[in-house]
Structures are given as C-alpha cells and as structure tokens.
Design an enzyme around this catalytic site. Structure first.
Site, PDB file in Angstrom:
ATOM      1  N   GLU A 290       0.812  -1.217   0.000  1.00 12.75           N
ATOM      2  CA  GLU A 290       0.000   0.000   0.000  1.00 12.75           C
ATOM      3  C   GLU A 290       0.846   1.268   0.000  1.00 12.75           C
ATOM      4  O   GLU A 290       0.835   2.013   0.978  1.00 12.75           O
ATOM      5  CB  GLU A 290      -0.896   0.029   1.238  1.00 12.75           C
ATOM      6  CG  GLU A 290      -1.933  -1.050   1.259  1.00 12.75           C
ATOM      7  CD  GLU A 290      -2.659  -1.100   2.589  1.00 12.75           C
ATOM      8  OE1 GLU A 290      -3.830  -1.474   2.582  1.00 12.75           O
ATOM      9  OE2 GLU A 290      -2.055  -0.777   3.630  1.00 12.75           O
ATOM     10  N   PRO A 291       1.584   1.522  -1.065  1.00  8.76           N
ATOM     11  CA  PRO A 291       2.377   2.745  -1.093  1.00  8.76           C
ATOM     12  C   PRO A 291       1.490   3.984  -1.223  1.00  8.76           C
ATOM     13  O   PRO A 291       0.531   3.987  -1.999  1.00  8.76           O
ATOM     14  CB  PRO A 291       3.233   2.578  -2.354  1.00  8.76           C
ATOM     15  CG  PRO A 291       2.430   1.678  -3.241  1.00  8.76           C
ATOM     16  CD  PRO A 291       1.699   0.739  -2.312  1.00  8.76           C
ATOM     17  N   ARG A 293       2.890   7.717   0.033  1.00  6.18           N
ATOM     18  CA  ARG A 293       3.922   8.732  -0.145  1.00  6.18           C
ATOM     19  C   ARG A 293       4.847   8.443  -1.334  1.00  6.18           C
ATOM     20  O   ARG A 293       5.130   9.329  -2.139  1.00  6.18           O
ATOM     21  CB  ARG A 293       4.751   8.775   1.144  1.00  6.18           C
ATOM     22  CG  ARG A 293       5.752   9.888   1.247  1.00  6.18           C
ATOM     23  CD  ARG A 293       6.685   9.639   2.440  1.00  6.18           C
ATOM     24  NE  ARG A 293       5.987   9.429   3.696  1.00  6.18           N
ATOM     25  CZ  ARG A 293       5.625  10.403   4.532  1.00  6.18           C
ATOM     26  NH1 ARG A 293       5.904  11.646   4.248  1.00  6.18           N
ATOM     27  NH2 ARG A 293       4.998  10.111   5.656  1.00  6.18           N
ATOM     28  N   CYS A 361      -1.370  33.658  11.783  1.00  3.37           N
ATOM     29  CA  CYS A 361      -1.052  34.308  13.041  1.00  3.37           C
ATOM     30  C   CYS A 361      -0.683  33.240  14.055  1.00  3.37           C
ATOM     31  O   CYS A 361      -1.480  32.861  14.913  1.00  3.37           O
ATOM     32  CB  CYS A 361      -2.249  35.120  13.507  1.00  3.37           C
ATOM     33  SG  CYS A 361      -2.634  36.384  12.323  1.00  3.37           S
ATOM     34  N   GLU A 362       0.529  32.730  13.915  1.00  8.59           N
ATOM     35  CA  GLU A 362       0.959  31.548  14.655  1.00  8.59           C
ATOM     36  C   GLU A 362       2.463  31.426  14.432  1.00  8.59           C
ATOM     37  O   GLU A 362       2.900  31.291  13.291  1.00  8.59           O
ATOM     38  CB  GLU A 362       0.237  30.346  14.014  1.00  8.59           C
ATOM     39  CG  GLU A 362       0.433  29.028  14.630  1.00  8.59           C
ATOM     40  CD  GLU A 362      -0.719  28.682  15.569  1.00  8.59           C
ATOM     41  OE1 GLU A 362      -0.427  28.029  16.557  1.00  8.59           O
ATOM     42  OE2 GLU A 362      -1.870  29.093  15.326  1.00  8.59           O
ATOM     43  N   TYR A 390       0.529  14.160   1.563  1.00  8.31           N
ATOM     44  CA  TYR A 390       0.232  14.723   2.895  1.00  8.31           C
ATOM     45  C   TYR A 390       0.376  16.243   2.934  1.00  8.31           C
ATOM     46  O   TYR A 390       0.765  16.811   3.954  1.00  8.31           O
ATOM     47  CB  TYR A 390       1.098  14.036   3.966  1.00  8.31           C
ATOM     48  CG  TYR A 390       0.963  12.530   3.936  1.00  8.31           C
ATOM     49  CD1 TYR A 390      -0.263  11.934   4.191  1.00  8.31           C
ATOM     50  CD2 TYR A 390       2.035  11.707   3.598  1.00  8.31           C
ATOM     51  CE1 TYR A 390      -0.410  10.548   4.129  1.00  8.31           C
ATOM     52  CE2 TYR A 390       1.897  10.324   3.528  1.00  8.31           C
ATOM     53  CZ  TYR A 390       0.670   9.754   3.797  1.00  8.31           C
ATOM     54  OH  TYR A 390       0.521   8.389   3.723  1.00  8.31           O
TER      55      TYR A 390
END
Ligand SMILES: *Cc1c(COP(=O)(O)O)cnc(C)c1O
Length: 432
Positions: A290-291, A293, A361-362, A390
């Site tokens: 199950e690749p 990435r 704002c972080e 992702y």
C-alpha cells in the site's frame, strides 16, 4: 536537482516536467500545488512491474489514497491498474465519484463508524481491513442482516518499531492500530473471524509506519507475518489467501535523504516471504502493498510568492510566503524537512539560510527553519519540493485561508485537477 523531473532552463528558472515554474505561477496563481502526473504514473509502473516480477501476477499495489485524495488521482491510479486504500467515508465517496471499481477498494481505519461500515457495504467495497473485535462483530451483524458475506483482512501488529517519527510509527504492540501477535490477541481475533457469519476472512494486513528508509523493518515484518500465517495454519487450520504488507517506504525530501530503489526493496521483501513459505510448507499468499507517499510525494511541488523578507540581526532571516501551515502542516506536525529554492533564480547559488514562514497568526507556522536558499526578494517565486503527499490532503482553512488548487502536469501540459477555493466557498457552509 532532487528529482529527475526538475531542471533549470536557459532563463535560470526552475522547470517542473519541462514547464517553466515562473510561467506556471503566473498562469495558475500562488500558492498552488503542481503534481507531475507522468512521474506518478512511472512510480505506479515501478511498483506494478516489480510486484508482478517478484510476487507473481495476482499481487498488486494499492494506492494509499490518504496521501493525496481527489477524483483525478483515482482516475490515474485506476488507469495504471492499481487498487486503492481508503480510510474514511469521505475518501470512499471521492473514489466512488471518480468511478473507481468498488471491488478494488480496501477500507481501513481503527475506528470506522456504523455509518462508514454501512456505506462500505452499500457500495460493495471489496475488502474491509478490520481493526478490532467491535468492528468485526458489527460487520458480521450488518452483513448477516443483508444476507451477504463481506470479505475482510485483519489488521495485525507485528511488533516492529521502525526508525521513523513516533507520530507515523504504527506497527508496535502499543498502538491504536490492529491487534498484536505478542499479546495473543491477534490469534484470538483470527479465530473469532473464522467463526462469525457474514465474514469471509481472506487474510492479514500490517503497516509498520511511514517515511522509512531502511528495508530491514519491512523484511522483519514480512518474516513475522509469514511465520504467524504458518502458526495459524497449524493451530487453526486457517488458509491465508492474502497478505497485505502496508506502505511506508521513504521519499527524498532533501539531498541528505537516500535514494530508495523501490524495486529492490520489493525483491528483498519477496525473498523472505518465499523462503519462509517454503520452510513452513504453506502456499504463498497473494501479496499486496500500500504505497502512498512513495507514489506521489516526489511528484509534487508547491509554488509560493515571496512577501516580506526580514533579517533579525544576530538571529535569523525570515522569508514569508503567501501560504504556510494551512497548505503544508508537516513542519508544524513532525518537523519535516523540505528543500526550497527561488524558482526565478534557480541557477544561482544558495548562499543564505532562512526560515521560511507562512502567513498565519501563529509562530509555529513555518515551512522549515535554517533552510539553504538563494537570497529572496518580495515578488520572487519560491518552490518547495516533494509536496505531493500529505500536503493537499492535510490542508486546512486555518485563518480562513482558501486552499490552493491542484494542477497536474502531463506531457508538457498543465491542467487544473482541483480548483482554487474561493472566499465564497469558505462561507458556503455557514448557515446562520
Ligand atoms: C498511511 C498508510 C499507508 C501509506 O503509507 P505511506 O507511508 O504513505 O506509504 C498504507 N497503509 C496504511 C494502512 C496506512 O495507514
């Protein structure tokens, strides 16, 4: 360049799949994700060919679609002959919308809701990868009530601790996923699944984690699972038809990451499965991988426009871009490393190091810290590489920032696959 589809042209601009990144930024706006479709297809073929060669014709890669889920990607992997893995009702719905054959869907998740399971049964999902007894009994009851039998695999934890980030390690005994061999619970759930009505237990599944560069943990997992299958044959007379060994092979995010030969990894995993099946005198089950990435990450590039550039004497240099954690939360989540460059001056040396910041704002809204890069100016196009997995699938609307479009590049042409979100999209769900 980090990946073979990237180059620098005569204007000193980065090219992606042969197209000038500065032109792409002008045409599609920034921020935007660009996915090299040709490269995704090539990766699919590498897996298919290697699996057919070393595991035989019935084996198959399943694209773990949580890495990048949109209708276009389901079309592509279908054309390449892959199955898919889905982890939510939303992914199932997207795959169904793309016309993906339900028989080739493997449905995952450690806590599928009754609604998820009913949807999966309604859709005719080929295989449900069952995580635990609660789920097993629910499926048995639902399938029996419908007068049908559902094919399942059981998710087993082989007790492997691969060297990767804790948040993406999934195959150890203390895990929220599956049932462990070590505790005896794996064998108990196999026995129960064999006895329940409405259930066709086809085999086992394991997935040890993600972004793993060493092949040994995969070989170990394959060895443990094959030995377990032999034990089940001996103790329970269970015939395992399918063994799904999950995904997790790593991808190059920086020059420091190794280049992985996926075909070679598959050959090594196959060797141990063949050897152990022969030793235990059991038939070789159909093998699935199950690749996620490793099919899409390297094919992705995000283009941003540089805004403010700041130097804090004695501290660091900040380059702020028009995106950030809403389109790529991976640095904030796992301190993931990336490679960045100034696309319109890609031929120049990377003479500075900078912290690339987003516009939320972080303070944690960073793409990366201490990244080598060309000196940047307002209006430059900044490229972040290996963002195909992702990123879009983890994107949010934090700070009410619309999500960027996903643009496919194939055969020297760029086409929008997912359009840019608008401000109107942002308020579309607000009903009061
Ligand atoms: C996430 C996941 C994968 C894919 O992992 P990658 O590291 O993206 O290859 C495969 N199988 C399962 C069950 C997963 O949860």
């Amino acid at each position: 360049m980090l990946h073979p589809n990237l180059a620098v042209n005569e204007n000193g601009h980065l090219t992606i799949g042969g197209l000038d990144a500065v032109d792409l930024a002008r045409e599609f706006g920034t921020p935007a994700y660009f996915i090299d479709e040709d490269m995704v297809r090539e990766n699919c073929r590498t897996y298919r060919r290697a699996m057919a060669k070393y595991f035989g014709g019935n084996s198959r890669p399943l694209y773990a679609s949580k890495a990048l889920s949109c209708t276009a990607i389901y079309h592509i992997v279908r054309e390449e002959g892959l199955g898919i893995d889905c982890v939510s009702g939303g992914e199932l719905y997207t795959a169904k919308t793309a016309g993906f054959p339900a028989a080739w869907i493997y449905f995952h998740g450690n806590n599928k809701t009754d609604r998820d399971l009913a949807d999966a049964l309604d859709m005719g999902v080929g295989t449900i990868v069952v995580d635990n007894e609660d789920e097993l009994r629910t499926i048995s009851a639902m399938a029996s009530a419908r007068g049908c039998t559902q094919k399942i695999l059981l998710r087993i934890s082989p007790g492997i601790d691969p060297h990767t980030h804790r948040a993406i390690s999934t195959g150890s005994v203390d895990s929220k996923f599956g049932r462990a061999i070590e505790t005896g619970q794996a064998k108990a759930i196999v026995a129960e699944a064999m006895s329940l009505p409405g259930i066709d237990l086809a085999g086992l599944h394991c997935h040890i984690g993600s972004q793993i560069f060493e092949i040994d943990p995969f070989v170990d997992a394959a060895r443990i699972m094959t030995a377990f299958i032999a034990e089940l044959k001996r103790d329970l007379a269970f015939d395992c038809r399918e063994l799904n060994l999950g995904g997790g092979l790593g991808v190059r995010y920086t020059e420091f990451d190794p280049v992985i030969d996926y075909a070679d990894a598959i050959e090594r995993i196959a060797a141990v499965v063949h050897q152990l099946c022969a030793e235990h005198n059991i038939p070789i089950p159909t093998i699935l991988l199950e690749p996620g990435r490793s099919l899409v990450a390297a094919a992705g590039t995000t283009l941003y426009t540089v805004g403010s550039v700041k130097e804090i004497p004695g501290f660091k240099r900040y380059i702020s871009v028009d995106g950030g954690m809403p389109d790529n939360p991976r640095y904030a989540l796992y301190a993931s490393r990336y490679t960045a460059l100034i696309a319109n001056r890609a031929a120049e040396e990377k003479t500075v190091t900078a912290t690339i910041a987003g516009r939320c704002c972080e303070s944690g809204d960073l793409i990366g810290e201490d990244m080598p890069i060309q000196p940047a100016r307002r209006g430059d196009i900044l490229a972040v590489l290996s963002t195909g997995a992702y990123n879009y699938s983890m994107a949010s609307n934090y700070n009410r920032i619309p999500r960027p479009p996903v643009v496919l590049i194939a055969g020297g042409k760029a086409t929008v696959a997912v359009r840019r979100e608008t401000y109107a999209d942002l308020v579309a769900l607000d009903v009061l």
